[in-house]
Design a protein around this motif. Sequence first.
Motif, short mmCIF file in Angstrom:
data_model
loop_
_atom_site.label_atom_id
_atom_site.label_comp_id
_atom_site.label_asym_id
_atom_site.label_seq_id
_atom_site.Cartn_x
_atom_site.Cartn_y
_atom_site.Cartn_z
N ALA A 243 -27.70 14.22 -27.54
CA ALA A 243 -27.23 12.86 -27.80
C ALA A 243 -28.06 12.19 -28.88
N GLU A 244 -29.35 12.55 -28.97
CA GLU A 244 -30.20 11.98 -30.00
C GLU A 244 -29.73 12.39 -31.39
N GLN A 245 -29.34 13.66 -31.54
CA GLN A 245 -28.79 14.11 -32.82
C GLN A 245 -27.49 13.36 -33.11
N ALA A 246 -26.65 13.20 -32.10
CA ALA A 246 -25.38 12.50 -32.29
C ALA A 246 -25.60 11.06 -32.73
N ALA A 247 -26.56 10.38 -32.10
CA ALA A 247 -26.84 9.00 -32.46
C ALA A 247 -27.36 8.89 -33.90
N ARG A 248 -28.15 9.85 -34.31
CA ARG A 248 -28.66 9.86 -35.68
C ARG A 248 -27.51 10.02 -36.67
N GLU B 262 -14.71 0.66 -39.17
CA GLU B 262 -13.47 0.53 -38.41
C GLU B 262 -12.52 1.69 -38.67
N GLU B 263 -12.61 2.29 -39.85
CA GLU B 263 -11.71 3.37 -40.22
C GLU B 263 -12.44 4.70 -40.37
N LEU B 264 -13.64 4.80 -39.82
CA LEU B 264 -14.35 6.08 -39.82
C LEU B 264 -14.19 6.75 -38.47
N CYS B 265 -14.10 8.07 -38.51
CA CYS B 265 -13.98 8.88 -37.29
C CYS B 265 -15.03 9.98 -37.37
N LEU B 266 -15.92 10.00 -36.39
CA LEU B 266 -16.98 10.99 -36.36
C LEU B 266 -16.71 12.01 -35.26
N ILE B 267 -16.57 13.27 -35.67
CA ILE B 267 -16.36 14.39 -34.76
C ILE B 267 -17.64 15.22 -34.75
N VAL B 268 -18.20 15.47 -33.59
CA VAL B 268 -19.40 16.31 -33.49
C VAL B 268 -19.01 17.63 -32.83
N GLN B 269 -19.59 18.70 -33.33
CA GLN B 269 -19.27 20.02 -32.79
C GLN B 269 -20.29 20.46 -31.75
N VAL B 270 -19.79 20.90 -30.61
CA VAL B 270 -20.60 21.50 -29.56
C VAL B 270 -20.39 23.01 -29.66
N GLU B 271 -21.48 23.73 -29.97
CA GLU B 271 -21.35 25.15 -30.28
C GLU B 271 -22.44 26.00 -29.65
N SER B 272 -23.14 25.47 -28.64
CA SER B 272 -24.25 26.21 -28.04
C SER B 272 -24.34 25.86 -26.56
N THR C 266 -26.95 24.71 -25.13
CA THR C 266 -27.61 23.41 -25.07
C THR C 266 -26.62 22.28 -25.30
N GLY C 267 -25.74 22.47 -26.28
CA GLY C 267 -24.71 21.47 -26.55
C GLY C 267 -23.81 21.24 -25.36
N VAL C 268 -23.40 22.31 -24.70
CA VAL C 268 -22.56 22.19 -23.51
C VAL C 268 -23.32 21.47 -22.40
N ASP C 269 -24.59 21.83 -22.21
CA ASP C 269 -25.40 21.18 -21.18
C ASP C 269 -25.52 19.68 -21.43
N ASN C 270 -25.52 19.30 -22.70
CA ASN C 270 -25.68 17.88 -23.07
C ASN C 270 -24.36 17.23 -23.47
#
Length: 265
Positions: A100-105, A142-152, A154-158
């Motif tokens: 989540a820290e990476q996502a927030a950054r 308002e018109e930005l869309c941020l998609i984050v990839q979960v690929e590990s 650790t990512g699934v756990d978080n």
Amino acid sequence: MELPQNPFQRSLDGNTRYGCWAGFGTGYATEILATTGFDWLLIDGEHAPNTVPSILSQLQAVAPYSSAPVVRTVNHDPALIKQLLDIGAQTLMIPMVDTAEQAARLVAATRYPPNGFRGVGGGLTRATRWDSVENYLARAHEELCLIVQVESRTGVDNAEAIAATEGVDAVFVGPVDLSTGVGHAGNPNHSDVQAMIRRTLEVTHAAGKAAGILAPAEADARRYAQWGFDFIAVGIDISLLHQAAIDTISRYKSDIPQPKSSLGY
């Protein structure tokens, strides 16, 4: 001038949207895809030979069509994110997000101060239509869309915390990297991997966010649509050309080997 609307963001209405990877790195090829009926296109800056200028040419090429562009970055570099936003990318997909820290950054990299640290380009940028968009600095998010990839693993756990991060709009599962990372290389349909994919989908929806996945095999895509994935990439342009070329020449020559995918599709 009004702030341009984000067609991808608006397409996430509960119906599954089907897309295609655009990996050739040219506006000409991506424009061809844009005429064929895909709901969205992934302009791939991670594994395809793309640069900021080539991504710009593709954004310009698909602008007249209904296929919504999504741009994938090569990494988490905020300077690159700034450049991609400045050339007019409104939907970004960021690979390899584990916390989540990476996502927030990453969210902060897409926002102007005081809500982030995106630099101001003003009249230099296509995103502002060269300073013609009113109140761009205040309204860009308002018109930005941020998609984050979960690929590990650790990512699934978080994944629950990642999806709950304010400013993250969607989570995209990378089944090939995920399956490889947990010891099932080339087999994203392994039961353990499938359970991880489904868990990521469920916690993403529980957070009120959209979920996407790559699934070039039809059976996989249909299963994921039944599960409730909001957007699914069902094709990769390079793979489509490669297979179509082999199928064509195989009609006339008997010694053409059929390729075996290393990706499990």
